[in-house]
Design an enzyme around this catalytic site. Structure first.
Site, PDB file in Angstrom:
ATOM      1  N   SER A 280       0.748  -1.180   0.033  1.00 28.56           N
ATOM      2  CA  SER A 280       0.065   0.128  -0.088  1.00 28.56           C
ATOM      3  C   SER A 280       0.690   1.251   0.013  1.00 28.56           C
ATOM      4  O   SER A 280       1.920   1.227   0.577  1.00 28.56           O
ATOM      5  CB  SER A 280      -0.782   0.043   1.254  1.00 28.56           C
ATOM      6  OG  SER A 280      -1.445   1.367   1.430  1.00 28.56           O
TER       7      SER A 280
ATOM      8  N   TYR B  13      -1.651   0.279  11.056  1.00 28.48           N
ATOM      9  CA  TYR B  13      -1.925  -0.189   9.572  1.00 28.48           C
ATOM     10  C   TYR B  13      -0.591  -0.021   8.574  1.00 28.48           C
ATOM     11  O   TYR B  13      -0.263  -0.770   8.027  1.00 28.48           O
ATOM     12  CB  TYR B  13      -3.016   0.414   8.991  1.00 28.48           C
ATOM     13  CG  TYR B  13      -3.272  -0.130   7.546  1.00 28.48           C
ATOM     14  CD1 TYR B  13      -3.665  -1.297   7.104  1.00 28.48           C
ATOM     15  CD2 TYR B  13      -3.101   1.029   6.451  1.00 28.48           C
ATOM     16  CE1 TYR B  13      -3.839  -1.519   5.628  1.00 28.48           C
ATOM     17  CE2 TYR B  13      -3.228   0.639   5.347  1.00 28.48           C
ATOM     18  CZ  TYR B  13      -3.710  -0.599   4.607  1.00 28.48           C
ATOM     19  OH  TYR B  13      -3.768  -0.862   3.375  1.00 28.48           O
TER      20      TYR B  13
END
Length: 252
Positions: free
Chosen positions: A138, A151
């Site tokens: 990501s 995260y």
């Protein structure tokens, strides 16, 4: 003989889109996910194009991962492509207010789950001295943002694992590609916000976000590149996005 791809998180989003674009290219599919009914739906859309089999497990369950992949018939063990797509984001808040169960879910799914699946598949590739592993990271793995620390840390770990895999596996004829998407309109925000649809929808308002098919197309390009080419690291942003948390939205 056609290639075989194992895709985790194949029931929705990037995993489902990758299954669809691979099927159009004649790549046989091992679809993995937690929901058999969803796997059956995806299988139904691609089974007329390629051979398909499904495995039901949660990547966070080490025993289930090893058992299910180990149970594949011999004709399915010649895995050419592994797409480590399964992952999650839970919650959005500061460390002092964060839910530790959310932290466990993200670290167990995004990091340990990827490792478990890779541990099961890499030996099969080493036996044949060929293969291609695609890890879905990501933009959050490259740029940390406030209230998303855990995260971001989990996706930074994916970046490190991808680099380490490449250092270890290139000599054995196995390619490793790290794909880092930006804002993709999938179930991602719905999961992060615990099913709050109105809050999730606002994330993608005011600009044209990436679609799962955009990432799937890039993955297909990477796995179809000539033998002499390795797409090592690929960051894909929406055209309105310039950084992890910088998106130029129109007034709505």
């Amino acid at each position: 003989m056609s290639r075989i791809a194992l895709i985790t998180g194949a029931t929705s989003g990037i995993g489902k889109a990758t299954a669809e674009v691979f099927a159009k290219s004649g790549i046989d599919l091992i679809l993995c996910g937690r929901r058999q009914e969803k796997l059956d739906e995806v299988s139904g859309t691609v089974s007329s194009q390629v051979r398909v089999t499904t495995l039901v497990f949660d990547v966070r369950d080490k025993g289930a991962v090893l058992a299910m992949i180990g149970s594949l018939p011999d004709e399915w063990k010649n895995i050419d492509i592994l797409i480590n797509n399964a992952g999650n984001a839970h919650g959005l808040g500061s460390l002092d207010e964060g839910d530790m169960e959310d932290w466990d879910a993200m670290i167990d799914g995004n990091v340990k789950g990827l490792l478990y699946v890779s541990k099961a598949v890499i030996p099969l590739m080493l036996e044949r001295a060929k293969g291609h592993i695609v890890n879905i990271s990501s933009i959050a793995g490259k740029q940390t943002y406030a209230n998303g620390t855990v995260y971001c840390a989990s996706k930074a770990a994916v970046e490190a694992v991808s680099e380490g895999m490449r250092l270890e596996l290139t000599q054995h004829g196995i390619k490793v590609t790290n794909v880092a998407p930006g804002a993709v309109e999938t179930e991602f925000s719905l999961v992060r916000f615990k099913g709050d649809e109105s809050r999730a929808e606002k994330v993608y308002q005011g600009f044209d976000p990436l679609q799962a098919a955009d990432i799937a197309d890039a993955i297909l390009y990477a796995v179809n590149a000539p033998a002499r080419v390795t797409i090592a690291d690929l960051t894909i942003l929406a055209s309105a996005q310039s950084a992890a948390t910088v998106i130029y939205k129109k007034q709505v």
